[in-house]
Design an enzyme around this catalytic site. Structure first.
Site, PDB file in Angstrom:
ATOM      1  N   GLY A   9     -73.495 -46.761  59.497  1.00 52.48           N
ATOM      2  CA  GLY A   9     -73.237 -45.803  60.559  1.00 52.48           C
ATOM      3  C   GLY A   9     -72.452 -44.637  59.981  1.00 52.48           C
ATOM      4  N   LYS A 178     -52.786 -51.025  62.211  1.00 46.38           N
ATOM      5  CA  LYS A 178     -54.015 -50.325  62.577  1.00 46.38           C
ATOM      6  C   LYS A 178     -54.454 -50.709  63.982  1.00 46.38           C
ATOM      7  CE  LYS A 178     -58.907 -49.921  61.347  1.00 46.38           C
ATOM      8  NZ  LYS A 178     -59.984 -50.430  60.464  1.00 46.38           N
ATOM      9  N   ASN A 196     -58.518 -36.977  70.038  1.00 45.06           N
ATOM     10  CA  ASN A 196     -57.342 -37.791  69.731  1.00 45.06           C
ATOM     11  C   ASN A 196     -56.028 -37.124  70.099  1.00 45.06           C
ATOM     12  OD1 ASN A 196     -59.214 -39.569  68.738  1.00 45.06           O
ATOM     13  ND2 ASN A 196     -58.515 -39.507  66.622  1.00 45.06           N
ATOM     14  N   SER A 247     -62.741 -40.261  68.708  1.00 47.06           N
ATOM     15  CA  SER A 247     -62.551 -41.659  68.320  1.00 47.06           C
ATOM     16  C   SER A 247     -63.873 -42.413  68.345  1.00 47.06           C
ATOM     17  CB  SER A 247     -61.554 -42.341  69.253  1.00 47.06           C
ATOM     18  OG  SER A 247     -62.142 -42.597  70.518  1.00 47.06           O
TER      19      SER A 247
END
Length: 299
Positions: A9, A178, A196, A247
């Site tokens: 991707g 994370k 974001n 995002s």
């Protein structure tokens, strides 16, 4: 080094494109993307530029190499592991969102499995063309922490191709940090259709910070030393570095695809429940995104 990128991707294609400048790379991806790469090569645009000709295939079975880099969505990890198990690899590296992916890979493929995080911005503009929207860093290491010769070799290979790469001996903490960042950024931007930067602006900031603090509290209950202050600082740093980015969860919503909510806020909720902790912000965010998925027939 012979490297297979399983799940080409946006991020997987970017990583594969950079690695292909110095290594033998095979991309495993969707048919339209694979066809474009085979016919015209792979074009990397934006803050990094290159045109490379990696191998590309839709069939990930019976492949072999020094390293398999897994970049599929978290809900596809089990399937990826089963497919990779038909081949042979010296090591596997997960560069995925969410938690629990490394354990799934190790159960099926054995060790060594490396955990990694990537802060590069990547958007697959069209089949065969990926844009780097922000140069970041890859941090990788043994999934359980500690020293790892395999991690050192992998980092050297990545660095030689031009990827900013660091080896960490504390990957469990890195992964929880994370997770706190993703729990704050992903669902808020997905639900509000914002970039974001909006996460730390009113009125969303309290919600995002609440999700990050709750995640840090669950991490500590799991024996991982992540303070609320550290989780918030990491969130603020990532938002500043990726302010204009879209995002991954918002990209999923825009494309009306299933999101990784179960492996992000859902994971926090699951672990909190096991520890008898309340995480109301993560519960609310997970509920809303899951409701959207159900409304689109994605669950």
């Amino acid at each position: 080094m012979q490297i297979v990128i399983f799940g080409a991707g946006s991020l997987g294609t970017l990583v594969g494109a950079v690695l292909a400048r110095a290594h033998q790379v095979t991309l495993v991806g969707r048919e339209d993307h694979v066809t474009a790469v085979r016919e015209r090569g792979l074009v990397l645009e934006g803050e990094l530029e290159a045109t490379v000709e990696p191998r590309a295939t839709t069939d990930g079975t019976e492949l072999a190499g020094d390293l398999a880099v897994v970049t599929v969505k978290s809900y596809d990890t089990s399937g990826a592991a089963e497919t990779l198990a038909t081949g042979a690899f010296d090591a596997v590296l997960s560069l995925q969102n969410g938690m629990g992916n490394e354990e799934i890979l190790a159960e099926t493929l054995g060790e060594p499995v490396l955990a990694g995080t990537a802060s590069y911005g990547a958007v697959l503009r069209e089949p065969g063309i990926v844009e780097c929207t922000g140069v970041g860093e890859i941090v990788l290491g043994d999934r359980r922490g500690g020293e790892s010769a395999v991690a050192d070799r992998t980092a050297d290979a990545f660095s030689s191709a031009g990827l900013e790469t660091t080896v960490s001996e504390s990957m469990p903490r890195r992964l929880w940090e994370k997770l706190a960042v993703n729990a704050a950024i992903n669902p808020v931007t997905a639900l509000t259709a914002t970039e974001n930067a909006a996460v730390l602006e009113e009125p969303a900031s309290d919600l995002a910070r609440g999700a990050a603090r709750e995640t840090a509290r669950v991490a500590r209950a799991e024996g991982v030393g992540l303070s609320n202050r550290e989780a918030l600082a990491a969130t603020e740093r990532v938002v500043a570095e990726t302010a204009a980015n879209t995002s991954s969860m918002r990209q999923d919503v825009l494309a009306e695809r299933r999101t990784e909510i179960d492996a992000i806020n859902g994971y926090v909720l699951e672990r909190a429940s096991e520890r008898g902790l309340e995480v109301p912000t993560n519960r609310t965010l997970a509920t809303l995104v899951r409701a959207w998925e159900r409304g689109r027939g994605l669950r």
